[in-house]
Design an enzyme around this catalytic site. Sequence first.
Site, PDB file in Angstrom:
ATOM      1  N   TYR A 143       0.839  -1.207  -0.137  1.00 16.58           N
ATOM      2  CA  TYR A 143       0.125   0.039  -0.035  1.00 16.58           C
ATOM      3  C   TYR A 143       0.768   1.195   0.068  1.00 16.58           C
ATOM      4  O   TYR A 143       0.585   2.245  -0.739  1.00 16.58           O
ATOM      5  CB  TYR A 143      -0.864   0.065   1.270  1.00 16.58           C
ATOM      6  CG  TYR A 143      -2.337  -0.660   1.083  1.00 16.58           C
ATOM      7  CD1 TYR A 143      -2.055  -2.011   0.828  1.00 16.58           C
ATOM      8  CD2 TYR A 143      -3.212  -0.030   1.428  1.00 16.58           C
ATOM      9  CE1 TYR A 143      -3.255  -2.913   0.805  1.00 16.58           C
ATOM     10  CE2 TYR A 143      -4.407  -0.884   1.228  1.00 16.58           C
ATOM     11  CZ  TYR A 143      -4.466  -2.222   0.854  1.00 16.58           C
ATOM     12  OH  TYR A 143      -5.718  -2.914   0.831  1.00 16.58           O
ATOM     13  N   LYS A 189       3.776 -15.339   2.517  1.00 15.29           N
ATOM     14  CA  LYS A 189       3.855 -15.841   1.213  1.00 15.29           C
ATOM     15  C   LYS A 189       5.503 -16.163   1.175  1.00 15.29           C
ATOM     16  O   LYS A 189       5.905 -15.653   0.013  1.00 15.29           O
ATOM     17  CB  LYS A 189       3.452 -15.116  -0.092  1.00 15.29           C
ATOM     18  CG  LYS A 189       3.144 -15.869  -1.462  1.00 15.29           C
ATOM     19  CD  LYS A 189       2.316 -16.938  -1.528  1.00 15.29           C
ATOM     20  CE  LYS A 189       2.582 -17.601  -2.802  1.00 15.29           C
ATOM     21  NZ  LYS A 189       1.509 -19.066  -3.030  1.00 15.29           N
ATOM     22  N   ASP A 221      -2.207 -18.442   0.190  1.00 11.41           N
ATOM     23  CA  ASP A 221      -3.264 -19.109  -0.527  1.00 11.41           C
ATOM     24  C   ASP A 221      -3.910 -20.328   0.234  1.00 11.41           C
ATOM     25  O   ASP A 221      -5.187 -20.493   0.493  1.00 11.41           O
ATOM     26  CB  ASP A 221      -2.559 -19.467  -1.900  1.00 11.41           C
ATOM     27  CG  ASP A 221      -1.321 -20.354  -1.709  1.00 11.41           C
ATOM     28  OD1 ASP A 221      -0.673 -20.249  -0.453  1.00 11.41           O
ATOM     29  OD2 ASP A 221      -0.847 -20.722  -2.610  1.00 11.41           O
ATOM     30  N   ASP A 245      -6.080  -7.188   4.120  1.00  8.77           N
ATOM     31  CA  ASP A 245      -7.241  -6.896   3.366  1.00  8.77           C
ATOM     32  C   ASP A 245      -7.927  -7.747   2.999  1.00  8.77           C
ATOM     33  O   ASP A 245      -9.316  -7.807   3.096  1.00  8.77           O
ATOM     34  CB  ASP A 245      -6.694  -5.741   2.483  1.00  8.77           C
ATOM     35  CG  ASP A 245      -7.898  -4.956   1.665  1.00  8.77           C
ATOM     36  OD1 ASP A 245      -8.894  -4.574   2.285  1.00  8.77           O
ATOM     37  OD2 ASP A 245      -7.867  -5.036   0.506  1.00  8.77           O
ATOM     38  N   ASP A 249     -11.941  -9.756   4.469  1.00 10.85           N
ATOM     39  CA  ASP A 249     -13.109  -9.597   3.805  1.00 10.85           C
ATOM     40  C   ASP A 249     -13.667 -11.005   3.782  1.00 10.85           C
ATOM     41  O   ASP A 249     -14.842 -11.186   3.783  1.00 10.85           O
ATOM     42  CB  ASP A 249     -13.069  -9.137   2.324  1.00 10.85           C
ATOM     43  CG  ASP A 249     -13.276  -7.709   2.202  1.00 10.85           C
ATOM     44  OD1 ASP A 249     -13.335  -7.008   3.026  1.00 10.85           O
ATOM     45  OD2 ASP A 249     -13.782  -7.164   1.064  1.00 10.85           O
TER      46      ASP A 249
HETATM   47  C1  IPM Z   1     -10.351  -1.925   4.333  1.00  9.41           C
HETATM   48  C2  IPM Z   1     -10.625  -1.180   2.809  1.00  9.41           C
HETATM   49  C3  IPM Z   1      -9.511  -0.369   2.408  1.00  9.41           C
HETATM   50  C4  IPM Z   1      -8.128  -1.024   2.258  1.00  9.41           C
HETATM   51  C5  IPM Z   1      -9.634   0.434   1.180  1.00  9.41           C
HETATM   52  C6  IPM Z   1     -10.995   1.219   0.930  1.00  9.41           C
HETATM   53  C7  IPM Z   1      -8.590   1.358   0.677  1.00  9.41           C
HETATM   54  O1  IPM Z   1     -10.750  -2.255   1.750  1.00  9.41           O
HETATM   55  O2  IPM Z   1     -10.226  -0.948   5.174  1.00  9.41           O
HETATM   56  O3  IPM Z   1     -10.176  -3.036   4.114  1.00  9.41           O
HETATM   57  O4  IPM Z   1      -7.815  -1.640   1.239  1.00  9.41           O
HETATM   58  O5  IPM Z   1      -7.535  -0.987   3.438  1.00  9.41           O
HETATM   59 MG    MG Z   2     -10.616  -4.226   2.532  1.00  7.81          MG
END
Ligand code: IPM
Ligand code: MG
Length: 369
Positions: A143, A189, A221, A245, A249
């Site tokens: 990032y 990784k 993975d 990240d 999710d």
């Molecule tokens: C999160 C989001 C952010 C990230 C985006 C919106 C930049 O996906 O907080 O997980 O990738 O960190």
């Molecule tokens: Mg995210």
Amino acid sequence: MPTIAVLAGDGIGPEIIAEAKKVLVALEERFDLDLTLTEALVGGVAYDETGHPLPPATLELCKQSDAILLGAVGGPKYDAIEPADLRPERGALLPLRKHLELFANLRPATLSPALASSSPLRADIVEGGLDVLVVRELTGGLYFGQPKSNDGERAVDTCVYTKPEIVRIARIAFEAARKRGKKLCSVDKANVLETSRLWRTVVHEVAKEYPDVDVSDMLVDNCAMQLVRNPRQFDVIVTENLFGDVLSDEASMLCGSLGMLPSASLGTRQTAFGTFGLYEPCHGSAPDIAGQGIANPLATILSAAMLLRYSLGAEDAALAIESAVASVLDSGLRTADIAVTGETPVGTAEMGDAVVAALESDGESLARD
Ligand code: IPM
Ligand code: MG
């Protein structure tokens, strides 16, 4: 008197933040919180109004506050802004995390038995619920690494990690594991990436300080697969920014919906009340449903609970919110994202009101006892 910067942002941000504010206000008297909530612009709305997604006044307010509660930023309207560093994600969210040195991102993914049918996983896999904490490194890796460029023919992102960056996030993860199931899985990784090789070596050095925590390594993975195959094997997962990240999710969806997952981003700065931090739901601004009053406010409400816990030292108030949310879910109330076929969903405000009502009846029964 603790001060909280409230940054609603874009899309569903204002709708979900309104519900979290209701909950904080409802708790104030019972827990003697005496909060000052100050709103400020962030994201696309800030860009529209001031020409920058993170106006200096907002950054200043955040620095002066004891904690930040953030909704979400971004949306299709802002995706084409040039230079890209003025887009809400890259111009507001990432600089906030970086400037404020919020390197430790805690994302607890919990599935209560009441929500088991909302999980896309088979009942026998999620039986008894899930409780996984993802500890994501938040201010390093791909990032932020330099150089970064894109000339239309060739694009570059750079992944950099230094030993001190790995040490500090590993310690946060070991400390968290020590207070929970005493199991830490470090995800990398290392079969391909140099940064991952360093990550692995350093995590094992830090592990020597925590002999009571059982540490293991897993390739990212494999981890993505194991989370679906057998999520109950995990207690705490620690990983770098990008992997965290993606995996967070995934973990959130195992718990029924991205709309349920809160987060805390912490650094080392201490205020008079606790650790300074930024609290936001893990989901984005959901522009497709913005303004409809149907978004799930629970991730934001649970983020407010984390704020009370870490930044204000108000553990009782945090627990009160978490148990109010659990009782609302137990009672069968569902927003559209967690409703299964046959269930009639409620809207954002109704869900917020139900949490407030549960808090109030809990408070009354405590007063009676
Ligand atoms: C999160 C989001 C952010 C990230 C985006 C919106 C930049 O996906 O907080 O997980 O990738 O960190
Ligand atoms: Mg995210």
